[in-house]
Scaffold this active site. Structure first.
Site, PDB file in Angstrom:
ATOM      1  N   GLU A 161       0.843  -1.188   0.000  1.00  0.00           N
ATOM      2  CA  GLU A 161       0.000   0.000   0.000  1.00  0.00           C
ATOM      3  C   GLU A 161       0.882   1.242   0.000  1.00  0.00           C
ATOM      4  O   GLU A 161       2.114   1.141   0.077  1.00  0.00           O
ATOM      5  CB  GLU A 161      -0.961  -0.019   1.186  1.00  0.00           C
ATOM      6  CG  GLU A 161      -0.291  -0.108   2.542  1.00  0.00           C
ATOM      7  CD  GLU A 161      -1.286  -0.427   3.676  1.00  0.00           C
ATOM      8  OE1 GLU A 161      -2.259  -1.158   3.445  1.00  0.00           O
ATOM      9  OE2 GLU A 161      -1.058   0.059   4.788  1.00  0.00           O
ATOM     10  N   HIS A 175      -4.366   2.912   8.121  1.00  0.00           N
ATOM     11  CA  HIS A 175      -3.139   2.362   8.699  1.00  0.00           C
ATOM     12  C   HIS A 175      -2.184   3.510   9.039  1.00  0.00           C
ATOM     13  O   HIS A 175      -2.036   4.442   8.257  1.00  0.00           O
ATOM     14  CB  HIS A 175      -2.432   1.437   7.706  1.00  0.00           C
ATOM     15  CG  HIS A 175      -3.062   0.085   7.616  1.00  0.00           C
ATOM     16  ND1 HIS A 175      -2.916  -0.720   6.522  1.00  0.00           N
ATOM     17  CD2 HIS A 175      -3.822  -0.613   8.489  1.00  0.00           C
ATOM     18  CE1 HIS A 175      -3.573  -1.856   6.722  1.00  0.00           C
ATOM     19  NE2 HIS A 175      -4.124  -1.808   7.904  1.00  0.00           N
TER      20      HIS A 175
END
Lengths: 289, 386
Positions: free
Chosen positions: A210, A248
């Protein structure tokens, strides 16, 4: 074969007397994982899940039960301490599920682990599963199938997505490793890639990354040099705005660094089959086998 | 969590990191007195917003008299300041910092951050102060000094000296730079900061070294152990929907599109935004309901999604693990009924208790569109608004 965990793994659970800790310890045992002990300071001497002994310290638990792996479910403010305790007691594999650990705590933990033989997976991760052998973590077991694809990922549910697609196509997994979504994690892509390269059961590798940081770039260069097995990659956050933390703690584009576009470009250059759409992960891996 | 410059300087004072004398005001009527108390012939009037580039946007002015300070404070307070970091909508200025003016002989740069590659604190410094550091890094990378700190010993005098000499300091400023750097590191670690930037760090005509600016990010995960810095949170600098979402432990970020997204897990939530874009649509938000969402959270998530007028369709993408599909479906049905939902809702569910979840949706009598996989779901959401 598989990596890191198998039917011989002896698991202890730190925070086993908490609601989450106990629920997932039960789920892991149901799957066939040998859960041998629990640790909750102050609750030593109790028994949970009918026959699992609880100890006050990890040291005692290891001495009495020969546990060689631990799954950590303690609140984030105390999780770094729990990791240090496990490393101090010589537990080989430490899997920390807890999310929200202060980053400076992890600076200290990472430094301590550099002088230790213990390996940390996570924090802020779903854990590890070697389908049919051992599950340590919070992933839904039933979507997995024993097989020959190794998965490494910074994300939980996105890994389930990839696993789900594979299993639907009849393709199983050797081991799925959630390395965690935090900026500081114990085991990185490269460490896991080395293990998959050596593992004879693994025929192809799926790498799910990511935005944020440069770990995927480093992994890509490593793959080009050292990995002979086919690798399929995906980067989440192609449409993420810069400067915002996307859920996150580690998923943030800062100063133009860590964009999905940049990572995908490097990965492609290094020979990784990069999929633009997460819906294409399963079928792209299938074509590599 | 971002904090204001004046709050950052408050932290610096606590660690004996020198900053200019300054007074915060909320109304221009306080400016004359503040400038008088500071007492320098020139004072600086600085807008306090959570964004950089304030000077270029007209948010920083030099005033040569208390009266001029009052005039500038009047101009800046209440203005909508647009900088390259605020976006085109800009930020409403509600607070102004009045600071001492000084003779500046040298402008430097220093920052501390967590370096992900080494997993340690990194100190970056440069003689090219006052400029955007990203530009310096791109054009003249040799002008940036970086040092990695071993957490076992922290910043010892030798390391601070190394940085100070590399910045070509000498004499009194060199002597003062050493405790400055050591104290700055103490502040970073003890206050659990995730980013600290001083640009410019200045050497004055009277040989002082001062943090002229303070850009600070506090680690959200560590706020629990800092009751005093929690007070620094300024809700007026945050998006109202994001504040609302944080009350229910939902991770929400507003974007510009028209398809509202509700997903479990950060990675899948980002991937869902991506697939909407690939299918020809624009996501209206990032929303991660987390691993263990309950019915109440799902309903609140829905309410937040539809409160954005731009949202013309909703795409729910859930891979049930801990979060069971039947719980999700019950929450979605309850929310759709309670909110009298008028826009199309596409649901893609997979994983734990998927069949039960689909049955709940079907039996609700509401007209949900079902996505068969995430690609199909995204396609249906895009088609629904065309």
């Amino acid at each position: 074969m598989s990596i890191l965990v198998d039917e011989k793994t002896r698991l202890l659970v730190q925070g086993i007397t908490g609601r989450e800790g106990q629920f997932h310890a039960e789920q892991c045992r149901k799957y066939g994982t040998q859960v041998v002990a629990g640790v909750t300071p102050g609750k030593g001497g109790q028994t949970v899940m009918e026959d699992i002994p609880v100890f006050n310290t990890v040291k005692q638990a290891v001495a009495k039960t020969k546990a060689n792996a631990t799954m950590i479910f303690v609140p984030p403010a105390f999780a770094a301490d729990a990791i240090l305790e496990a490393a101090d007691a010589g537990v080989e594999l430490i899997i920390c599920i807890s999310e929200g650990i202060p980053v400076y705590d992890m600076v200290e933990v990472y430094r301590y682990l550099q002088d230790s033989d213990s390996r940390l997976i996570g924090p802020n991760c779903p854990g590890i599963i070697s389908p049919g052998k051992c599950k340590i973590g919070i992933m839904p077991a039933h979507i997995h199938k024993k097989g020959n694809v190794g998965i490494i990922s910074r994300s939980g549910t996105l890994t389930y997505e990839a696993v789900g697609q594979l299993t639907a196509l009849g393709i199983g997994q050797s081991t799925c490793v959630g390395i965690g979504g935090d900026p500081i994690i114990g085991t990185r892509y490269i460490d896991t890639l080395k293990l998959f390269q050596k593992d004879r059961a693994t025929k192809a590798i799926c790498l799910i990354g990511e935005i944020g940081g440069t770990a995927e770039d480093e992994a890509a260069y490593f793959i080009k040099k050292h990995i002979t097995k086919p690798v399929v990659g995906f980067i989440a956050g192609q449409t993420a705005p810069p400067g915002r933390r996307m859920g996150h703690a580690g998923a943030i584009i800062s100063g133009g660094q860590g964009t999905a576009e940049g990572k995908m470009k490097v990965m492609k250059k290094c020979g990784i089959k990069v999929v633009k759409s997460p819906a294409d992960l399963g079928k792209t891996i299938a074509r590599c086998l | 969590m971002k904090i204001h410059e004046y709050q950052g300087k408050e932290l610096f004072r606590k660690y004996n990191v020198p900053v200019p004398n300054g007074i915060l005001i909320h109304d221009k009527s306080e400016a004359v007195q503040a400038a008088g108390e500071i007492g320098t012939p020139v004072v600086v009037v600085k807008a306090q917003i959570h964004a950089g580039g304030r000077g270029k946007g007209g948010g920083v002015k030099l005033a040569k008299s208390p009266q001029e300070a009052e005039k500038y404070a009047g101009d800046i307070l209440g203005m909508t300041l647009v900088t390259h970091q605020t976006g085109p909508e800009g930020r409403h200025v509600k607070k102004v910092l009045i600071e001492e003016g000084m003779e500046i002989v040298k402008e430097l740069y220093i920052s501390l951050l967590i370096d992900r590659e080494t997993s340690r604190v990194m100190i970056m410094a440069s003689e090219a102060g006052g400029m955007e550091i990203e530009e310096v890094a791109a054009d003249e990378p040799e002008k940036i000094i970086s040092e990695i700190v071993d957490p076992i010993i922290g910043v010892k005098p030798y390391l601070a000296r190394k940085i100070a000499f590399a910045l070509n300091l000498s004499g009194e400023p060199l002597k003062k730079a050493i405790p400055f750097i050591i104290n700055l590191y103490e502040c970073f670690v003890k206050e659990d900061l995730s980013m600290l930037e001083i640009n410019p760090l200045v050497i004055t005509g009277d040989d002082r070294i001062l943090a002229l600016d303070a850009k600070i990010d506090i680690d959200d995960n560590a706020l629990g152990r800092h009751k005093d810095t929690q007070e620094f949170r300024d809700l007026e600098e945050e998006d109202p929907n994001e504040i609302e979402a944080s009350k229910y432990n939902l991770n929400y970020i507003q974007l510009d599109g028209n398809i509202g997204c509700m997903v479990n897990g950060a990675g899948l939530a980002m991937a869902t935004m991506d697939i909407i874009k690939h299918s020809g649509g624009e996501p209206a938000n990032f929303l991660d309901v987390g691993g263990g969402a309950n019915e109440e959270q799902i309903e609140n998530a829905f309410r937040i999604l539809v409160s954005d007028d731009k949202v013309k369709a909703i795409f729910i993408n859930i891979f049930g693990g801990i979060l069971r599909c039947d719980i999700l479906a019950a929450g979605v049905v309850a929310a759709a009924k309670n909110l009298g939902l008028k826009i199309p809702v596409v649901v893609r569910m997979e994983g734990t208790n998927m069949e039960e979840g689909h049955k709940i949706l079907k039996d609700s009598g509401l007209n949900f569109l079902i996505g068969n996989g995430m690609k199909d779901g995204a396609k249906k959401a895009v088609q629904a608004i065309q």
